[in-house]
Every structure is written in C-alpha cells, then in structure tokens.
Design a protein around this motif. Structure first.
Motif, mmCIF file in Angstrom:
data_model
loop_
_atom_site.group_PDB
_atom_site.id
_atom_site.type_symbol
_atom_site.label_atom_id
_atom_site.label_comp_id
_atom_site.label_asym_id
_atom_site.label_seq_id
_atom_site.Cartn_x
_atom_site.Cartn_y
_atom_site.Cartn_z
ATOM 1 N N PHE A 125 2.521 -12.055 -1.369
ATOM 2 C CA PHE A 125 3.038 -10.881 -0.689
ATOM 3 C C PHE A 125 3.474 -9.416 -0.907
ATOM 4 O O PHE A 125 3.175 -8.104 -0.603
ATOM 5 C CB PHE A 125 3.936 -11.909 0.324
ATOM 6 N N LYS A 126 4.947 -9.384 -1.377
ATOM 7 C CA LYS A 126 5.967 -8.544 -1.630
ATOM 8 C C LYS A 126 5.325 -8.201 -2.915
ATOM 9 O O LYS A 126 4.994 -6.553 -2.662
ATOM 10 C CB LYS A 126 7.066 -8.957 -2.303
ATOM 11 N N ASP A 127 4.011 -8.683 -4.217
ATOM 12 C CA ASP A 127 3.681 -7.807 -5.299
ATOM 13 C C ASP A 127 2.135 -7.156 -4.537
ATOM 14 O O ASP A 127 1.914 -5.604 -5.336
ATOM 15 C CB ASP A 127 3.477 -8.767 -6.164
ATOM 16 N N ILE A 128 1.368 -7.480 -3.487
ATOM 17 C CA ILE A 128 0.823 -6.968 -2.632
ATOM 18 C C ILE A 128 0.666 -5.331 -1.935
ATOM 19 O O ILE A 128 0.591 -4.325 -2.224
ATOM 20 C CB ILE A 128 -0.170 -7.848 -2.068
ATOM 21 N N ALA A 129 2.207 -6.018 -0.852
ATOM 22 C CA ALA A 129 2.880 -4.459 -0.613
ATOM 23 C C ALA A 129 3.087 -3.634 -1.420
ATOM 24 O O ALA A 129 2.655 -2.614 -1.182
ATOM 25 C CB ALA A 129 3.727 -5.047 0.932
ATOM 26 N N ARG A 130 4.124 -3.988 -2.658
ATOM 27 C CA ARG A 130 4.510 -3.188 -4.027
ATOM 28 C C ARG A 130 3.418 -2.412 -3.976
ATOM 29 O O ARG A 130 2.986 -1.062 -4.218
ATOM 30 C CB ARG A 130 4.942 -3.645 -4.203
ATOM 31 N N GLU A 131 2.031 -2.610 -4.222
ATOM 32 C CA GLU A 131 1.121 -1.510 -5.068
ATOM 33 C C GLU A 131 0.399 -1.272 -3.962
ATOM 34 O O GLU A 131 -0.785 -0.444 -4.207
ATOM 35 C CB GLU A 131 0.254 -3.078 -5.741
ATOM 36 N N ILE A 132 0.525 -1.913 -2.610
ATOM 37 C CA ILE A 132 -0.744 -0.931 -1.971
ATOM 38 C C ILE A 132 0.415 0.146 -1.680
ATOM 39 O O ILE A 132 -0.372 1.813 -1.580
ATOM 40 C CB ILE A 132 -0.926 -1.413 -0.542
ATOM 41 N N PHE A 133 1.286 0.365 -1.870
ATOM 42 C CA PHE A 133 2.331 1.619 -1.271
ATOM 43 C C PHE A 133 2.506 2.540 -2.470
ATOM 44 O O PHE A 133 2.120 3.473 -2.859
ATOM 45 C CB PHE A 133 3.567 0.542 -0.707
ATOM 46 N N GLN A 134 2.348 1.888 -3.514
ATOM 47 C CA GLN A 134 2.321 2.641 -4.806
ATOM 48 C C GLN A 134 1.295 3.237 -4.756
ATOM 49 O O GLN A 134 0.533 4.430 -4.828
ATOM 50 C CB GLN A 134 2.271 1.660 -6.135
ATOM 51 N N PHE A 135 -0.398 3.131 -4.335
ATOM 52 C CA PHE A 135 -1.456 3.492 -4.422
ATOM 53 C C PHE A 135 -1.261 4.633 -3.465
ATOM 54 O O PHE A 135 -1.621 5.436 -3.678
ATOM 55 C CB PHE A 135 -2.514 2.790 -3.514
ATOM 56 N N ALA A 190 -0.300 -14.096 2.131
ATOM 57 C CA ALA A 190 -0.756 -13.223 1.379
ATOM 58 C C ALA A 190 -1.940 -12.937 1.826
ATOM 59 O O ALA A 190 -2.935 -11.501 2.273
ATOM 60 C CB ALA A 190 -0.266 -13.635 -0.190
ATOM 61 N N SER A 191 -3.086 -13.876 2.196
ATOM 62 C CA SER A 191 -4.163 -13.643 2.425
ATOM 63 C C SER A 191 -4.160 -12.801 4.438
ATOM 64 O O SER A 191 -4.803 -11.933 4.206
ATOM 65 C CB SER A 191 -4.519 -15.538 2.670
ATOM 66 N N ALA A 192 -3.216 -13.581 4.966
ATOM 67 C CA ALA A 192 -3.151 -12.785 6.091
ATOM 68 C C ALA A 192 -2.786 -11.124 5.753
ATOM 69 O O ALA A 192 -3.559 -10.280 6.432
ATOM 70 C CB ALA A 192 -2.143 -12.983 6.823
ATOM 71 N N LEU A 193 -1.566 -10.888 4.696
ATOM 72 C CA LEU A 193 -1.378 -9.749 4.210
ATOM 73 C C LEU A 193 -3.170 -8.833 3.786
ATOM 74 O O LEU A 193 -3.340 -7.804 4.490
ATOM 75 C CB LEU A 193 -0.633 -9.491 4.108
ATOM 76 N N LEU A 194 -3.742 -9.114 3.278
ATOM 77 C CA LEU A 194 -4.940 -8.789 2.501
ATOM 78 C C LEU A 194 -5.997 -8.769 3.456
ATOM 79 O O LEU A 194 -6.580 -7.448 3.795
ATOM 80 C CB LEU A 194 -5.061 -10.014 1.223
ATOM 81 N N ASP A 195 -5.932 -9.112 4.229
ATOM 82 C CA ASP A 195 -7.164 -9.122 5.542
ATOM 83 C C ASP A 195 -6.786 -7.882 6.282
ATOM 84 O O ASP A 195 -7.199 -7.399 6.573
ATOM 85 C CB ASP A 195 -7.187 -10.520 6.585
ATOM 86 N N TYR A 196 -5.515 -8.136 6.803
ATOM 87 C CA TYR A 196 -5.147 -7.016 7.547
ATOM 88 C C TYR A 196 -4.843 -5.630 6.745
ATOM 89 O O TYR A 196 -5.228 -4.319 7.028
ATOM 90 C CB TYR A 196 -3.333 -6.989 6.988
ATOM 91 N N LEU A 197 -4.703 -5.517 5.585
ATOM 92 C CA LEU A 197 -4.986 -4.239 4.230
ATOM 93 C C LEU A 197 -5.834 -3.545 4.394
ATOM 94 O O LEU A 197 -6.745 -2.338 4.247
ATOM 95 C CB LEU A 197 -4.160 -4.481 3.420
ATOM 96 N N SER A 198 -6.654 -4.955 4.429
ATOM 97 C CA SER A 198 -8.611 -4.707 4.384
ATOM 98 C C SER A 198 -9.084 -3.358 5.146
ATOM 99 O O SER A 198 -9.777 -2.291 5.273
ATOM 100 C CB SER A 198 -9.291 -6.165 3.817
ATOM 101 N N SER A 199 -8.345 -4.129 6.513
ATOM 102 C CA SER A 199 -8.693 -3.585 7.818
ATOM 103 C C SER A 199 -8.126 -2.137 7.968
ATOM 104 O O SER A 199 -8.867 -1.430 8.310
ATOM 105 C CB SER A 199 -8.542 -4.426 8.881
ATOM 106 N N HIS A 200 -7.276 -1.773 7.458
ATOM 107 C CA HIS A 200 -6.982 -0.671 7.788
ATOM 108 C C HIS A 200 -7.264 0.062 6.760
ATOM 109 O O HIS A 200 -7.641 1.345 7.400
ATOM 110 C CB HIS A 200 -5.682 -0.739 7.057
ATOM 111 N N GLU A 201 -7.629 -0.506 5.245
ATOM 112 C CA GLU A 201 -7.818 0.568 3.867
ATOM 113 C C GLU A 201 -9.639 1.169 5.184
ATOM 114 O O GLU A 201 -10.133 1.927 4.216
ATOM 115 C CB GLU A 201 -8.297 0.241 3.229
ATOM 116 N N SER A 202 -10.116 0.419 5.345
ATOM 117 C CA SER A 202 -11.931 0.752 6.131
ATOM 118 C C SER A 202 -11.194 1.445 7.016
ATOM 119 O O SER A 202 -12.159 2.666 7.194
ATOM 120 C CB SER A 202 -12.255 -0.397 6.817
ATOM 121 N N LEU A 203 -10.343 1.426 7.205
ATOM 122 C CA LEU A 203 -10.068 1.987 8.811
ATOM 123 C C LEU A 203 -9.696 3.805 8.352
ATOM 124 O O LEU A 203 -9.760 4.884 8.678
ATOM 125 C CB LEU A 203 -9.327 2.382 9.641
#
Length: 152
Positions: free
Chosen positions: A94-104, A36-49
């Motif tokens: 992990f799955k809850d983070i992914a679901r929320e990001i996709f909902q956004f 989950a931490s690795a996913l959050l790091d990746y998503l953070s970079s993605h959102e910054s981009l």
C-alpha cells in the motif's frame, strides 16, 4: 512521442495518465493485499478521470498557446509512468504504491512549474498555470483519500 509544442506536451501528459490508469487497473486484481488492491482500484479511477480532464483542457485551450513551440523541454528529465512491467504494482505494498504515485504527480507538477517560467507568451503561461493548479488540487485530493484508506 516527440514533444515540440505545448499541444504535444499536454497530449503526452494525458497519455501518461491513461497509461497509468491501465497499469493500476491491471495490477488491482493481481495484488494479493486487499488494501493495496482497493488502493489500486481507486487510483485507476482517479487517473482515468485525470485523463478525461486533461483531454478537456486540450479541447478548450487557446490555440495560440497550444501551437507554441517548446524549446527547453528536452532539458527536463523524462517522466516515467511505470517501470518495464505494466503490472508491477501487483507486487507492491500500500505505502509503496502511494509513494510511487505521488512521485509521478510531483514530476508532472515540477515539469509544469519549470515550463511556466519558460513560457514565451502569456497564453502558454496561463495554460501551464491552469494545468499545474489541476495537478496540485488532484494531488491534495489523492493525499486525503489515501490517508483515509490508510487509517482503515
């Protein structure tokens, strides 16, 4: 932020991506689950981009489209980038983070789709179509990356 024009809307969307990037980054080091931490790091970079990409859209967009007034925006449900806590992702799996990001991202795409049909000038419609294409492409890329991470 009061949204009166397409320029305001795009800036607001960019700010949401930036805010989400900060929330994800702050939560990454607090999440005890390594995946989950690795996913959050990746998503953070993605959102910054995405923040930078939307900023570039703002810079290059047709001024006529950017200054076009949005009358029907208030009828659209507001997008929420996160709940009350900026670090609520730290407690999510992990799955809850992914679901929320996709909902956004789905909410952003729904908003752009709605505004394409309401655009009063071709330049504004084209701008919304371009932003929708960007969001769709990035959502597909996110899906692919998250599925790979989930397989590990």
């Amino acid at each position: 932020m009061e949204i009166k024009t397409f320029e305001d809307l795009i800036d607001w969307t960019r700010q949401l991506h930036a805010h989400l990037a900060r929330c994800l980054h702050e939560s990454a080091s607090l999440n005890k689950d390594e995946r989950a931490s690795a996913l959050l790091d990746y998503l953070s970079s993605h959102e910054s981009l995405l923040d930078k990409t939307v900023r570039e859209f703002e810079r290059q967009a047709d001024p006529k489209a950017m200054k076009t007034r949005l009358y029907d925006y208030l009828n659209h449900k507001p997008i929420t980038a996160s709940r009350a806590s900026d670090t609520h992702y730290a407690d999510m799996a992990f799955k809850d983070i992914a679901r929320e990001i996709f909902q956004f991202h789905d909410q952003v795409m729904d908003l752009y789709t709605s505004l394409i049909g309401k655009a009063e000038i071709p330049e504004a419609k084209s701008l919304m179509e371009d932003l929708l294409a960007l969001e769709e492409h990035e959502a597909m890329r996110l899906s692919s990356q998250i599925n790979r991470m989930d397989d590990l």
